[in-house]
Design a protein around this motif. Structure first.
Motif, PDB file in Angstrom:
ATOM      1  N   HIS A 105      -3.950  -3.750   4.455  1.00 35.50           N
ATOM      2  CA  HIS A 105      -2.563  -3.432   4.792  1.00 35.50           C
ATOM      3  C   HIS A 105      -2.414  -3.199   6.289  1.00 35.50           C
ATOM      4  O   HIS A 105      -1.500  -3.742   6.930  1.00 35.50           O
ATOM      5  CB  HIS A 105      -2.134  -2.189   4.010  1.00 35.50           C
ATOM      6  N   TYR A 157       0.856  -1.183   0.000  1.00 32.28           N
ATOM      7  CA  TYR A 157       0.000   0.000   0.000  1.00 32.28           C
ATOM      8  C   TYR A 157       0.889   1.229   0.000  1.00 32.28           C
ATOM      9  O   TYR A 157       1.794   1.356   0.844  1.00 32.28           O
ATOM     10  CB  TYR A 157      -0.913   0.021   1.234  1.00 32.28           C
ATOM     11  N   PRO A 200       0.901   5.042   0.675  1.00 30.64           N
ATOM     12  CA  PRO A 200       0.036   6.044   1.314  1.00 30.64           C
ATOM     13  C   PRO A 200      -0.106   7.310   0.481  1.00 30.64           C
ATOM     14  O   PRO A 200       0.837   7.754  -0.170  1.00 30.64           O
ATOM     15  CB  PRO A 200       0.754   6.337   2.636  1.00 30.64           C
ATOM     16  N   GLU A 225      -2.600   8.617   6.340  1.00 27.47           N
ATOM     17  CA  GLU A 225      -3.727   7.767   6.721  1.00 27.47           C
ATOM     18  C   GLU A 225      -3.296   6.538   7.510  1.00 27.47           C
ATOM     19  O   GLU A 225      -4.017   6.081   8.406  1.00 27.47           O
ATOM     20  CB  GLU A 225      -4.549   7.353   5.486  1.00 27.47           C
ATOM     21  N   CYS A 226      -2.127   5.985   7.209  1.00 25.49           N
ATOM     22  CA  CYS A 226      -1.660   4.809   7.955  1.00 25.49           C
ATOM     23  C   CYS A 226      -1.356   5.170   9.406  1.00 25.49           C
ATOM     24  O   CYS A 226      -1.694   4.423  10.338  1.00 25.49           O
ATOM     25  CB  CYS A 226      -0.428   4.207   7.290  1.00 25.49           C
ATOM     26  N   LEU A 282      -6.160  -0.325   2.008  1.00 24.33           N
ATOM     27  CA  LEU A 282      -5.641   0.292   3.220  1.00 24.33           C
ATOM     28  C   LEU A 282      -5.975  -0.554   4.439  1.00 24.33           C
ATOM     29  O   LEU A 282      -5.108  -0.795   5.297  1.00 24.33           O
ATOM     30  CB  LEU A 282      -6.219   1.706   3.387  1.00 24.33           C
TER      31      LEU A 282
END
Length: 273
Positions: free
Chosen positions: A57, A21, A23, A27-28, A54
């Motif tokens: 992940h 993923y 980013p 957001e992570c 997301l």
């Protein structure tokens, strides 16, 4: 005291390798903090922009099981919590996916929540506040969430209409994360990573997506998503011409109307010679 990002105990099984993923922003990091704090997350964004990837992940990265359900018109509260079934002449209780997630301490991901029946909010609300309890009326159980449980909802605000929006009383219980389509550079990297195509092929497909997203003269319910670009790139990698791959994987997926399809095909011909 701020909760540690490592406060959740690890699962008994080894964590799987996290799906790739890239980013779009932070957001992570936001998701990891929400998980550590035991807060539910509401993902908003257009179809095919990476919401599900997301979650996959982050579940792997955090070492939590993931249970996913797709919302639809017939999905109701009992489909999530469970029901009594007849087995061998006896009546037995069978947990639904939400109940299983709570017992396991899993991440429960309900995609397209606005498509589900309204009665699901009755079971979601007590899970989205400090109670973190699921009342199972049919068994009399007040099920408390196991450590690591997290509720995640997702929907496409641009696709919803007046009768299928989330109520403020529901939205305000969640940490909100809005995803859009990636920048052209990042989107091209995603297409290359997901399909194995060349950077030049990915760049051409991203240019096509940008052209289609600028279309305002046609009533498109959805526009070209990153997912469609990856599909076209995979077809091209298998030997199909790039223009034809773009037509069948991108243009044809966006509309059934012949006039609109004609316009979409013209854009493909112009951008992908």
């Amino acid at each position: 005291m701020r909760p540690s990002l490592h406060a959740v105990p690890p699962p008994t099984a080894p964590a799987p390798t996290a799906p790739a993923y890239l980013p779009q922003g932070d957001e992570c990091e936001v998701f990891a903090h929400a998980h550590a704090a035991g807060l539910p997350v509401l993902l908003k964004g257009p179809t095919g922009c990476g919401k599900t990837r997301l979650i996959e992940h982050m579940a792997a990265r955090l070492g939590r099981p993931l249970i996913t359900v797709s919302g639809h018109d017939d999905l109701g509260a009992a489909d999530l919590t469970g029901r009594h079934l007849i087995e061998g002449g006896d009546t037995v209780w069978v947990d639904g996916p939400l109940t299983r997630a709570m017992r396991l301490g899993a991440i429960f991901y309900l995609d397209e929540v606005v498509e589900a029946r309204k009665d699901i909010t009755v079971v979601l609300h007590p899970l989205a506040d400090d109670r973190r309890v699921l009342p199972l009326e049919r068994t009399g159980e007040q099920l408390a969430a196991a450590p690591g449980f997290q509720l995640v909802l997702a929907y496409n605000p641009g696709y919803q209409h007046l009768l299928k929006g989330l109520k403020p009383s529901t939205r305000q219980r969640f940490v909100g994360l809005t995803l859009g389509y990636p920048t052209p550079e990042l989107e091209a990297r995603i297409v290359v990573a997901e399909s194995g195509c060349s950077a030049d092929t990915a760049t051409r497909l991203v240019r096509l997506a940008q052209a289609l997203r600028r279309l305002t003269d046609h009533d498109l319910e959805e526009t070209a998503s990153t997912r469609l670009l990856v599909m076209a790139a995979r077809l091209h990698q298998g030997g199909l011409g790039l223009q034809r791959a773009a037509q069948v994987a991108v243009a044809e997926a966006l509309s059934d109307d012949e006039v609109t399809l004609g316009a979409l095909r013209e854009v493909v011909l112009a951008v992908v010679p």
